[in-house]
Design an enzyme around this catalytic site. Sequence first.
Site, PDB file in Angstrom:
ATOM      1  N   TYR A 230       4.236   0.719   9.430  1.00  0.00           N
ATOM      2  CA  TYR A 230       4.683   1.463   8.258  1.00  0.00           C
ATOM      3  C   TYR A 230       3.498   1.715   7.324  1.00  0.00           C
ATOM      4  O   TYR A 230       3.372   2.801   6.737  1.00  0.00           O
ATOM      5  CB  TYR A 230       5.766   0.678   7.514  1.00  0.00           C
ATOM      6  CG  TYR A 230       7.064   0.560   8.265  1.00  0.00           C
ATOM      7  CD1 TYR A 230       7.300  -0.508   9.131  1.00  0.00           C
ATOM      8  CD2 TYR A 230       8.069   1.516   8.126  1.00  0.00           C
ATOM      9  CE1 TYR A 230       8.496  -0.620   9.828  1.00  0.00           C
ATOM     10  CE2 TYR A 230       9.263   1.411   8.824  1.00  0.00           C
ATOM     11  CZ  TYR A 230       9.465   0.338   9.679  1.00  0.00           C
ATOM     12  OH  TYR A 230      10.641   0.237  10.373  1.00  0.00           O
ATOM     13  N   ARG A 244       7.895   1.565   1.567  1.00  0.00           N
ATOM     14  CA  ARG A 244       9.361   1.573   1.462  1.00  0.00           C
ATOM     15  C   ARG A 244       9.913   2.990   1.556  1.00  0.00           C
ATOM     16  O   ARG A 244      10.937   3.235   2.195  1.00  0.00           O
ATOM     17  CB  ARG A 244       9.805   0.912   0.146  1.00  0.00           C
ATOM     18  CG  ARG A 244       9.619  -0.595   0.110  1.00  0.00           C
ATOM     19  CD  ARG A 244      10.167  -1.167  -1.178  1.00  0.00           C
ATOM     20  NE  ARG A 244      10.039  -2.608  -1.209  1.00  0.00           N
ATOM     21  CZ  ARG A 244      10.912  -3.452  -0.703  1.00  0.00           C
ATOM     22  NH1 ARG A 244      12.011  -2.984  -0.122  1.00  0.00           N
ATOM     23  NH2 ARG A 244      10.728  -4.768  -0.778  1.00  0.00           N
ATOM     24  N   CYS A 261      10.650   8.039  15.423  1.00  0.00           N
ATOM     25  CA  CYS A 261      10.585   6.888  14.525  1.00  0.00           C
ATOM     26  C   CYS A 261      10.550   5.570  15.304  1.00  0.00           C
ATOM     27  O   CYS A 261      10.255   4.519  14.727  1.00  0.00           O
ATOM     28  CB  CYS A 261      11.737   6.910  13.532  1.00  0.00           C
ATOM     29  SG  CYS A 261      13.373   7.061  14.244  1.00  0.00           S
TER      30      CYS A 261
END
Length: 307
Positions: A230, A244, A261
């Site tokens: 991420y 986030r 993803c």
Amino acid sequence: MNEDSNAKAAIATAELDERCGAYETVARAIRFVRQHRPYQPGLQEIAEHVGVSPFHLQRTFSVWAGISPKRFLQYLTSAHARSLLRAQNDVLATAYAAGLSGPGRLHDLLVACDAVTPGEVRSLGEGLRITFGFAATPFGRVIAGNTPRGLCHLQFTASDQDTDAIAQLQSEWPHASLQRDDEALSETIGRVFSGVEGQQPLHLLLRGTNFQIKVWGALINISPGNVVSYRTLATIIDHPRAQRAVGSALARNRLAVLIPCHRVIRENGDIGNYRWGSERKHALLAVEAERSRNRWRSSGASPAAAE
């Protein structure tokens, strides 16, 4: 080795100094663009206000913000237009209120930025025809939705959840006309999971915020067989602290596999969560890794040589 490390450190420091030095210039440009959005100022006008050349502004703004001044203006304009449309303003009034020359210009802008038309934003799909269908794949059953402008929906589901899957598609486009045709979607779904290279790319109809589309675009550029964290994905799109927000963008992905993803893992190497099940995520990554190794073997190279 030390010289190489020092050189890299010097480059990193220079890049940081450049970004810091650009802040005031970019901040003045952003303020001007926001204040004059209804008049759609051009690059020349913005540069004159800031006191730099158009070339310098284009380069500085792009390095610091990650997008060009024109793209930033488009984002502000389309965001304002969406708010007006959702308030049930008519398209013509919205076009002029947003500072555009007419409804045709608004249509072009939203299609370029958001891949949806003004009418679709306002009416949530009224007048849009979506053909959908179910099919079995090596990774489980899927439902796919296609429009005249591209594939808008691809989700994994179970054979006993057809009703829920259709309801989810309808909830995303409440006023769209849905027509089931499994046969019509079978070829498209087959292409997604075939693993065959060299086919004509599928056209995707994306609907999301500017940030979400930026995340999805970066994901599409991650090669099969590779993974990123991420943090890395946030850095790729020049928002290193937005981990986030990146996670939220992944959760809003409506096109499984095509917007991969499943190639995003945790910083510590853990596979992490996947909205369609961690087992499926493991399977997708394993198959892609094997296909990648096979491609390298057939080319006479080794996977290690490519790293």
